[in-house]
Design a protein around this motif. Structure first.
Motif, mmCIF file in Angstrom:
data_model
loop_
_atom_site.group_PDB
_atom_site.id
_atom_site.type_symbol
_atom_site.label_atom_id
_atom_site.label_comp_id
_atom_site.label_asym_id
_atom_site.label_seq_id
_atom_site.Cartn_x
_atom_site.Cartn_y
_atom_site.Cartn_z
ATOM 1 N N ALA A 1 -15.693 16.548 33.097
ATOM 2 C CA ALA A 1 -15.252 16.031 31.793
ATOM 3 C C ALA A 1 -15.347 17.104 30.707
ATOM 4 O O ALA A 1 -14.510 17.158 29.808
ATOM 5 N N ARG A 2 -16.335 17.954 30.798
ATOM 6 C CA ARG A 2 -16.479 19.032 29.801
ATOM 7 C C ARG A 2 -15.271 19.959 29.814
ATOM 8 O O ARG A 2 -14.876 20.471 28.779
ATOM 9 N N TYR A 3 -14.694 20.186 31.010
ATOM 10 C CA TYR A 3 -13.509 21.048 31.099
ATOM 11 C C TYR A 3 -12.304 20.423 30.396
ATOM 12 O O TYR A 3 -11.404 21.134 29.966
ATOM 13 N N ALA A 4 -12.289 19.109 30.294
ATOM 14 C CA ALA A 4 -11.216 18.410 29.588
ATOM 15 C C ALA A 4 -11.549 18.193 28.123
ATOM 16 O O ALA A 4 -10.735 17.693 27.366
ATOM 17 N N ASN A 5 -12.761 18.571 27.733
ATOM 18 C CA ASN A 5 -13.279 18.306 26.393
ATOM 19 C C ASN A 5 -13.367 16.792 26.154
ATOM 20 O O ASN A 5 -12.955 16.274 25.124
ATOM 21 N N TYR A 6 -13.913 16.105 27.155
ATOM 22 C CA TYR A 6 -14.115 14.662 27.123
ATOM 23 C C TYR A 6 -15.608 14.389 27.174
ATOM 24 O O TYR A 6 -16.333 14.988 27.966
ATOM 25 N N ASP A 7 -16.083 13.497 26.341
ATOM 26 C CA ASP A 7 -17.504 13.161 26.290
ATOM 27 C C ASP A 7 -17.798 12.036 27.281
ATOM 28 O O ASP A 7 -17.617 10.861 26.975
ATOM 29 N N ASP B 1 -20.025 9.605 28.917
ATOM 30 C CA ASP B 1 -21.307 9.035 28.504
ATOM 31 C C ASP B 1 -21.760 7.923 29.453
ATOM 32 O O ASP B 1 -21.164 7.708 30.502
ATOM 33 N N GLY B 2 -22.808 7.242 29.055
ATOM 34 C CA GLY B 2 -23.383 6.185 29.880
ATOM 35 C C GLY B 2 -22.430 5.045 30.170
ATOM 36 O O GLY B 2 -22.472 4.454 31.256
ATOM 37 N N THR B 3 -21.568 4.726 29.235
ATOM 38 C CA THR B 3 -20.584 3.661 29.443
ATOM 39 C C THR B 3 -19.591 4.065 30.527
ATOM 40 O O THR B 3 -19.221 3.250 31.376
ATOM 41 N N ASP B 4 -19.165 5.330 30.487
ATOM 42 C CA ASP B 4 -18.270 5.826 31.535
ATOM 43 C C ASP B 4 -18.955 5.720 32.891
ATOM 44 O O ASP B 4 -18.357 5.266 33.872
ATOM 45 N N TRP B 5 -20.207 6.167 32.949
ATOM 46 C CA TRP B 5 -20.924 6.143 34.216
ATOM 47 C C TRP B 5 -21.076 4.722 34.750
ATOM 48 O O TRP B 5 -20.920 4.478 35.943
ATOM 49 N N GLN B 6 -21.349 3.762 33.883
ATOM 50 C CA GLN B 6 -21.479 2.369 34.321
ATOM 51 C C GLN B 6 -20.178 1.880 34.949
ATOM 52 O O GLN B 6 -20.193 1.197 35.978
ATOM 53 N N ALA B 7 -19.045 2.235 34.342
ATOM 54 C CA ALA B 7 -17.742 1.834 34.889
ATOM 55 C C ALA B 7 -17.511 2.451 36.260
ATOM 56 O O ALA B 7 -17.063 1.775 37.190
ATOM 57 N N VAL B 8 -17.817 3.733 36.402
ATOM 58 C CA VAL B 8 -17.622 4.425 37.679
ATOM 59 C C VAL B 8 -18.555 3.849 38.736
ATOM 60 O O VAL B 8 -18.146 3.566 39.869
ATOM 61 N N GLU B 9 -19.805 3.671 38.383
ATOM 62 C CA GLU B 9 -20.791 3.144 39.325
ATOM 63 C C GLU B 9 -20.365 1.776 39.857
ATOM 64 O O GLU B 9 -20.431 1.511 41.063
ATOM 65 N N LEU B 10 -19.893 0.921 38.982
ATOM 66 C CA LEU B 10 -19.412 -0.401 39.373
ATOM 67 C C LEU B 10 -18.149 -0.288 40.218
ATOM 68 O O LEU B 10 -17.998 -0.968 41.240
ATOM 69 N N GLY B 11 -17.237 0.593 39.811
ATOM 70 C CA GLY B 11 -15.983 0.770 40.540
ATOM 71 C C GLY B 11 -16.176 1.309 41.945
ATOM 72 O O GLY B 11 -15.396 1.004 42.853
ATOM 73 N N LEU B 12 -17.199 2.109 42.149
ATOM 74 C CA LEU B 12 -17.464 2.707 43.465
ATOM 75 C C LEU B 12 -17.987 1.710 44.491
ATOM 76 O O LEU B 12 -17.879 1.945 45.694
ATOM 77 N N GLU B 13 -18.539 0.601 44.027
ATOM 78 C CA GLU B 13 -19.210 -0.338 44.932
ATOM 79 C C GLU B 13 -18.319 -0.835 46.067
ATOM 80 O O GLU B 13 -18.778 -0.962 47.196
ATOM 81 N N ALA B 14 -17.068 -1.126 45.802
ATOM 82 C CA ALA B 14 -16.186 -1.720 46.820
ATOM 83 C C ALA B 14 -15.240 -0.704 47.454
ATOM 84 O O ALA B 14 -14.242 -1.081 48.043
ATOM 85 N N THR B 15 -15.557 0.577 47.352
ATOM 86 C CA THR B 15 -14.651 1.596 47.878
ATOM 87 C C THR B 15 -14.936 1.907 49.349
ATOM 88 O O THR B 15 -16.017 1.635 49.860
ATOM 89 N N GLY C 1 -9.376 14.138 27.735
ATOM 90 C CA GLY C 1 -10.013 14.800 26.615
ATOM 91 C C GLY C 1 -8.998 15.344 25.637
ATOM 92 O O GLY C 1 -7.791 15.166 25.796
ATOM 93 N N SER C 2 -9.489 16.008 24.633
ATOM 94 C CA SER C 2 -8.604 16.575 23.626
ATOM 95 C C SER C 2 -7.846 17.791 24.142
ATOM 96 O O SER C 2 -6.805 18.150 23.605
ATOM 97 N N ASP C 3 -8.354 18.423 25.214
ATOM 98 C CA ASP C 3 -7.711 19.623 25.747
ATOM 99 C C ASP C 3 -6.903 19.370 27.013
ATOM 100 O O ASP C 3 -5.830 19.930 27.184
ATOM 101 N N HIS C 4 -7.434 18.545 27.917
ATOM 102 C CA HIS C 4 -6.807 18.348 29.227
ATOM 103 C C HIS C 4 -7.053 16.928 29.715
ATOM 104 O O HIS C 4 -7.848 16.190 29.152
#
Length: 111
Positions: free
Chosen positions: A27-33, A35-49, A64-67
């Protein structure tokens, strides 16, 4: 997935415990922050994969603002690995960085 998207993808696998730091650094390479909310979404989304079924992967955008990256993730059923595919950019430097992160996070560090 369109052929042009496949050509601009990097993929591999990382250890389950490395998913959060992998996404945070990418995310840093895209200049995207990422955060914990993002991680919660990913963690939940991974459960049924399941990485053996293409229709059971989870996708998360890092815009992000760059990429922009689209990160596709799926757990290895019965394992500790997560398959990863990064798409969304044709920038060769960013693809190399993403590929390097995948290789680095496929390594277990000894403390």
């Amino acid at each position: 997935m369109a052929e042009s998207d496949r050509e601009r993808a990097v993929e591999g696998w990382i250890w389950n415990e490395n998913v959060q730091p992998f996404l945070a650094l990418l995310a840093r390479y895209a200049n995207y922050d990422f955060d914990g909310t993002d991680w919660q979404a990913v963690e939940l989304g991974l459960e049924a994969t399941d990485d053996e079924h293409p229709d059971r992967w989870y996708s998360y955008p890092l815009v992000g603002s760059d990429h922009r990256f689209e990160v596709h993730l799926a757990q290895a059923v019965g394992g500790s690995e997560v398959s990863v595919r990064v798409t969304g950019t044709s920038n060769p430097e960013l693809l190399l960085r993403a590929d390097t992160l995948i290789a680095a996070f496929a390594t277990r560090l000894v403390a």
